[in-house]
Design an enzyme around this catalytic site. Structure first.
Site, mmCIF file in Angstrom:
data_model
loop_
_atom_site.group_PDB
_atom_site.id
_atom_site.type_symbol
_atom_site.label_atom_id
_atom_site.label_comp_id
_atom_site.label_asym_id
_atom_site.label_seq_id
_atom_site.Cartn_x
_atom_site.Cartn_y
_atom_site.Cartn_z
ATOM 1 N N ASP A 16 -18.193 -29.968 24.537
ATOM 2 C CA ASP A 16 -18.316 -28.460 25.431
ATOM 3 C C ASP A 16 -17.384 -28.815 26.530
ATOM 4 O O ASP A 16 -17.910 -28.419 27.732
ATOM 5 C CB ASP A 16 -19.809 -28.050 25.561
ATOM 6 C CG ASP A 16 -20.636 -28.084 24.506
ATOM 7 O OD1 ASP A 16 -20.311 -27.666 23.296
ATOM 8 O OD2 ASP A 16 -21.832 -28.634 24.511
ATOM 9 N N GLU A 195 -21.371 -17.763 21.512
ATOM 10 C CA GLU A 195 -21.826 -18.615 22.292
ATOM 11 C C GLU A 195 -20.591 -19.244 23.224
ATOM 12 O O GLU A 195 -19.199 -18.966 22.944
ATOM 13 C CB GLU A 195 -22.642 -19.739 22.019
ATOM 14 C CG GLU A 195 -21.828 -20.425 20.501
ATOM 15 C CD GLU A 195 -22.861 -21.283 19.966
ATOM 16 O OE1 GLU A 195 -23.677 -21.447 20.379
ATOM 17 O OE2 GLU A 195 -22.591 -21.487 18.601
HETATM 18 C C1 6LW Z 1 -23.590 -25.324 22.961
HETATM 19 C C2 6LW Z 1 -23.546 -24.325 22.200
HETATM 20 C C3 6LW Z 1 -24.102 -24.912 21.088
HETATM 21 O O1 6LW Z 1 -24.475 -25.247 24.333
HETATM 22 O O2 6LW Z 1 -24.049 -26.297 21.079
HETATM 23 O O3 6LW Z 1 -25.012 -24.660 18.657
HETATM 24 C C4 6LW Z 1 -24.500 -26.196 22.121
HETATM 25 N N1 6LW Z 1 -24.570 -24.293 19.937
HETATM 26 O O4 6LW Z 1 -22.390 -23.661 22.432
HETATM 27 C C5 6LW Z 1 -24.554 -27.688 22.780
HETATM 28 O O5 6LW Z 1 -23.355 -28.411 22.829
#
Ligand code: 6LW
Length: 536
Positions: A16, A195
């Protein structure tokens, strides 16, 4: 031929990524989950060579992780720079994301500093009002501030084809974190949670980048743009996803991008990817977890094209050259009185249980009562594995005076999954009362570890080593005065990196030193020297 560089640009568990430029300096932050300190900050001048310079969350007043499960804790951060101040946003899961439990959904927060080089200068958290994860902050030209984040759609029509988790945006009051406008859905996706949002502005357009399709095999990066502002309306780009790396490629699960302009006016993106291992036609999880990748971005008709429109590979085309080969050996500096950057603890330690000054040249641990499988913070100092073929080694001086006192080294994935070799006193069996070597290794049943004991001389130091080759780890030791080192066990990496029974698997393998006592603190110090991590 265009100059190429190698991805990932930050190897080992670093998911990330989010980045800012201040003048000619770039700063990048990644997620840390259940580990402390939180939010590592890397610095670079050329986008290829990154050096860890500190962390955003170093005090328990900022980050008090107690028994949060694997992959809970600190999720995807965003780093932004505005008027001389650096902001980090993130959220903290006090449990691993409970699938349907909205009662304990995190709210997210930011910390800020006016001196990114000084770890102590980061503020305490300012909490947002909106629930969600993957927070992003955007300052519009009129200085209004917008928070975007992923949360479940409140009143999703029954039968909707859109996934329930979507990107919501609110205008907020930055000083207090207060929400000024009701969260508005700006991107809900039909094919997976939306996300990892990041909003940027380039020329007259606002761009919204989102990660969709889940962060595993289906991971993709999408783009939308708006001429009006962060609240939309948003128009989907002509090519979406921007690219997709499939499940047969050397780099997989790519996405969660942050896009930025360099000091020369070129554009780039950082994002996460994994390098699974191919073993007898089967793709195995990478022990290094999610790593940080970089590609060049060009613009056509004011839409971004990543990596020339091609899928992501390890050798990557870009204008930058001058990437240095990573250092082959890291030797822990045990002459200082403080721990170097790059050591992590599982959870926020209740107190300091190590010393570098009591015995010069040694890292001394006073083990606490928490074993390695404890949900709490054991006396365990960890470093990320950074290349597949790597050897972690330490010389241990430990004279346990009691059964149940133990110290050693570990290859670590989570409290459910690790392999360790330690020195202890046997409490039963043929060696009862004697100093022995205790091996713990994962079994077919996740969370269940086997233990075996090996006789050891009554005193003297022991060299302990764990070596990975990408598919397995071998654990070995060498007693002082003996010629040969003895192989104790081989542990398959795929046994180590399985998803835990509670929690998630967003992290990567680390190596560490530890000590603990059985339901009591260890009164005998465990002294580690010559701690090294070496590419082999
Ligand atoms: C991150 C999100 C995700 O915050 O993984 O499954 C999380 N989704 O984007 C952790 O890296």
């Amino acid at each position: 031929m265009a100059a190429t560089f190698n991805n990932p640009v930050i190897s080992g568990f670093n998911p990330d990524p989010s980045v800012i430029r201040i003048g000619e300096d770039y700063f990048l932050v990644t997620s840390t989950f259940e580990y402390f300190p939180g939010l590592p900050i890397y610095h670079s001048k050329d986008l290829l060579n990154w050096k860890l310079i500190g962390h955003g969350l170093t005090r328990s007043s900022q980050l008090n992780l107690r028994t949060v499960e694997p992959s809970g804790g600190i999720w995807a951060p965003t780093i932004r720079y505005h008027k001389g101040r650096v902001y980090l946003t993130t959220c903290k899961w006090d449990r691993y994301r409970p699938k349907d439990d909205e009662r304990i959904f995190p709210r997210g927060f930011y910390v800020f500093t006016d001196n990114i080089w000084d770890d102590n200068s980061w503020s305490d958290p300012v909490y947002f009002d909106n629930p969600g994860f993957d927070q992003d902050l955007f300052w519009d030209d009129d200085d209004k501030v917008y928070l975007s984040t992923t949360v479940r759609i409140a009143n999703r029509p029954v039968g909707s084809k859109l996934k329930d988790f979507a990107i919501h945006v609110s205008e907020i009051d930055l000083i207090t974190g207060r929400t000024l406008t009701a969260p508005k859905v700006i991107r809900a996706s039909p094919h997976g949670i939306a996300e990892g949002s990041h909003i940027i502005k380039r020329g007259k357009y606002y761009y919204l980048f989102t990660a969709e399709g889940g962060t595993e095999a289906g991971h993709q990066e999408w783009v939308l743009r708006s001429e009006v502002g962060p609240l939309g309306p948003w128009e989907l780009g002509p090519v979406n996803p921007l690219w997709y790396n499939g499940t047969e490629e050397e780099v997989q699960s790519t996405g969660h991008a942050d896009v930025f302009e360099d000091a020369k006016g070129d554009w780039w993106a950082v994002f996460l990817g994994v390098r699974p291992r191919l073993c007898e036609k089967e793709w195995l999880d990478s022990p290094l977890g999610r790593e940080t990748f970089l590609v060049k971005v060009i613009w056509e008709n004011d839409w971004p094209i990543f990596n020339g429109g091609k899928n992501i590979t390890i050798a990557t085309e870009g204008r930058h050259t001058g990437q240095l080969a990573p250092a082959n050996v890291w030797n822990a500096d045990l002459e200082k009185s403080t721990l170097e950057l790059g050591w992590y603890q599982k959870h926020t330690p209740l107190k300091q249980e190590w010393s570098l000054s009591e015995r010069p040249g040694h890292l001394r641990l006073y083990g606490s009562c928490y074993p390695l499988s404890s949900a709490e913070a054991p006396t365990l100092l960890l470093r990320k594995q950074t290349t597949f073929q790597q050897r972690f080694q330490a010389v241990l001086n430990f004279q346990p005076s009691k059964a149940g006192y133990e110290a050693g080294i570990v290859v670590w994935y989570s409290l459910f999954s690790y392999a360790s070799i330690g020195v202890t006193i046997a409490s039963e069996g043929p060696d009862a009362g004697k100093r022995v070597l205790l091996l713990r290794s994962p079994t077919d049943k996740i969370g269940v570890l086997t233990e075996s004991m090996y006789p050891l001389g009554p005193e003297g130091q022991v060299t302990l080593a764990i070596q990975g080759d990408g598919l397995q780890y071998t654990l070995s030791y060498n007693e002082e005065g003996k010629d040969d080192s003895k192989l104790l066990a081989s542990v398959q990496s795929k046994l180590l990196t399985r998803s835990p029974p509670i929690g998630g698997a967003f992290t990567g393998v680390m190596f560490g030193v530890y000590s603990f006592g059985k339901m009591e603190p260890v009164l005998d110090p465990a002294d580690f020297s010559k701690i090294s991590l070496e590419a082999v």
